[in-house]
Structures are given as C-alpha cells and as structure tokens.
Enzyme design. Structure first.
Site, PDB file in Angstrom:
ATOM      1  N   ASP A  95     -21.338  10.025   4.179  1.00 29.67           N
ATOM      2  CA  ASP A  95     -22.128   8.700   4.429  1.00 29.67           C
ATOM      3  C   ASP A  95     -21.014   7.612   4.618  1.00 29.67           C
ATOM      4  O   ASP A  95     -19.751   7.948   4.650  1.00 29.67           O
ATOM      5  CB  ASP A  95     -23.226   8.031   3.469  1.00 29.67           C
ATOM      6  CG  ASP A  95     -22.272   7.928   2.131  1.00 29.67           C
ATOM      7  OD1 ASP A  95     -21.240   8.102   1.883  1.00 29.67           O
ATOM      8  OD2 ASP A  95     -23.287   7.722   1.261  1.00 29.67           O
ATOM      9  N   HIS A 127     -18.887  31.931  -9.251  1.00 22.28           N
ATOM     10  CA  HIS A 127     -19.742  32.072  -9.792  1.00 22.28           C
ATOM     11  C   HIS A 127     -21.305  31.894  -9.207  1.00 22.28           C
ATOM     12  O   HIS A 127     -22.377  32.721  -9.441  1.00 22.28           O
ATOM     13  CB  HIS A 127     -19.968  31.286 -11.240  1.00 22.28           C
ATOM     14  CG  HIS A 127     -18.689  32.013 -12.038  1.00 22.28           C
ATOM     15  ND1 HIS A 127     -18.733  31.450 -13.361  1.00 22.28           N
ATOM     16  CD2 HIS A 127     -17.710  32.490 -11.934  1.00 22.28           C
ATOM     17  CE1 HIS A 127     -17.738  31.907 -14.185  1.00 22.28           C
ATOM     18  NE2 HIS A 127     -17.186  32.787 -13.293  1.00 22.28           N
ATOM     19  N   HIS A 151     -22.314  38.031 -11.638  1.00 20.26           N
ATOM     20  CA  HIS A 151     -23.260  36.763 -11.175  1.00 20.26           C
ATOM     21  C   HIS A 151     -24.239  36.992  -9.957  1.00 20.26           C
ATOM     22  O   HIS A 151     -24.978  36.117  -9.574  1.00 20.26           O
ATOM     23  CB  HIS A 151     -21.917  35.957 -10.463  1.00 20.26           C
ATOM     24  CG  HIS A 151     -20.775  35.710 -11.368  1.00 20.26           C
ATOM     25  ND1 HIS A 151     -21.069  34.955 -12.480  1.00 20.26           N
ATOM     26  CD2 HIS A 151     -19.636  36.093 -11.609  1.00 20.26           C
ATOM     27  CE1 HIS A 151     -19.900  34.889 -13.284  1.00 20.26           C
ATOM     28  NE2 HIS A 151     -19.067  35.415 -12.712  1.00 20.26           N
ATOM     29  N   CYS A 202     -19.817  11.466  -0.276  1.00 23.38           N
ATOM     30  CA  CYS A 202     -20.523  10.254  -0.398  1.00 23.38           C
ATOM     31  C   CYS A 202     -19.765   9.516  -1.469  1.00 23.38           C
ATOM     32  O   CYS A 202     -18.547   9.923  -1.820  1.00 23.38           O
ATOM     33  CB  CYS A 202     -21.999  10.474  -0.681  1.00 23.38           C
ATOM     34  SG  CYS A 202     -22.499  10.989  -2.270  1.00 23.38           S
ATOM     35  N   THR A 237     -19.991   9.062  -4.759  1.00 24.36           N
ATOM     36  CA  THR A 237     -20.027   9.934  -5.877  1.00 24.36           C
ATOM     37  C   THR A 237     -19.938  11.560  -5.963  1.00 24.36           C
ATOM     38  O   THR A 237     -19.537  12.486  -6.535  1.00 24.36           O
ATOM     39  CB  THR A 237     -21.033   9.815  -7.055  1.00 24.36           C
ATOM     40  OG1 THR A 237     -22.192   9.911  -6.281  1.00 24.36           O
ATOM     41  CG2 THR A 237     -21.006   8.375  -7.467  1.00 24.36           C
TER      42      THR A 237
END
Ligand code: RB5
Length: 150
Positions: free
Chosen positions: A8, A97, A132, A64, A66
C-alpha cells in the site's frame, strides 16, 4: 525465480528498494503496485498479490505500514499462507515450518537492511515437511471446512 510483490502507500519506498535488490539478483519481479503515494486500501493490494501468487505458484512479498493488515487480508484467500515477519528468523521459520507462500513486512517498523534480510531469507529457505507436513495439511483442511460452511 519469479516473485510477486505489492504494497500500500505506506510501503512504496521499501517496495522500490526490494524490487531493485531482487532485479539485481536476476529475480523476475511481478509488481502489483501501488505506484504512488496516494492512499490505497491494503486489502485491494493483498488480493492482487495473492491471486498472482496462486496463478504463478511462486512466493509473494506484501508490504504495508505494519505488515499486519495486508497479511490478514491475504490470509482470507484459500491457498495463501501469509506470515507477518519482523526478523529473518521469523521468515526462516515461516518457510521451514509453515510453508508460507507470502512474507509480509512492515515498512514503518523495519530498517531497510532488515527488510532485505527478511526477504532473502524467505525466498531462499525451503519447507522442511516432515513433522510439519501434517500440520500444514490441517490448515488446508480448515480452509476446506470453512468453504463448505459458506
Ligand atoms: C495505512 O496507514 C496503514 O494502516 C496500513 O499500511 C497498515 O499498517 C495496516 O495494517
């Protein structure tokens, strides 16, 4: 290698830096925007990148402010496992994982060099499968169950 990238408005500078870094490494980069500082909504970019990741069956990078909102949005799309990562260690574990197919990073939280390390670690680390594998299969089962319910 092919990689899809998108951000963004909060992430355009970091995106440009990562595109340059990847191009210098001969990575074929599919840039889904945004391309200006005008505000855009991160779910729209997440959708573009996620659909392209699924089409090309290659890794994706989302940015973005965060790394949180855009990862939440991408994870709504079946087949996407987007991991918001703050350290290269998180990026390594997201691949080993979780078999994450998108790394999500926060332009307002990370130094450029750390972001580069996160991306490189993510792109060049393989899924470990083994113990996994069954857990990732359960993620896919959850997706199927949710789709059947709706
Ligand atoms: C945009 O201001 C900001 O909210 C967005 O980039 C992101 O951090 C959301 O999770």
């Amino acid at each position: 290698m092919q990689v899809v990238i998108g951000s963004d408005h909060a992430g355009i500078e970091l995106k440009a830096d990562l595109v340059d870094m990847l191009a210098a490494r001969q990575v074929e980069v599919h840039d889904c925007g945004t391309f200006s500082s005008q505000a855009v909504d991160y779910p729209d970019i997440a959708e573009l990148v996620a659909e392209k990741v699924l089409d090309l069956n290659c890794p994706g990078i989302l940015i973005c402010g965060t790394g949180i909102g855009i990862a939440i949005a991408a994870n709504k799309i079946p087949g996407i496992r987007a991991a918001a990562c703050l350290t290269p260690e998180m990026a390594r574990l997201a691949r080993e994982h979780n078999d994450a197919n998108i790394v999500s990073i926060g332009a307002r939280l990370l130094e450029k060099e750390t972001a580069r390390e996160i991306v490189n670690t993510f792109l060049y680390t393989s899924f470990q499968a083994g113990r996994h594998q069954a857990r990732v299969e359960k993620l896919k089962t959850l997706e199927r169950k949710c789709r059947e319910r709706s």
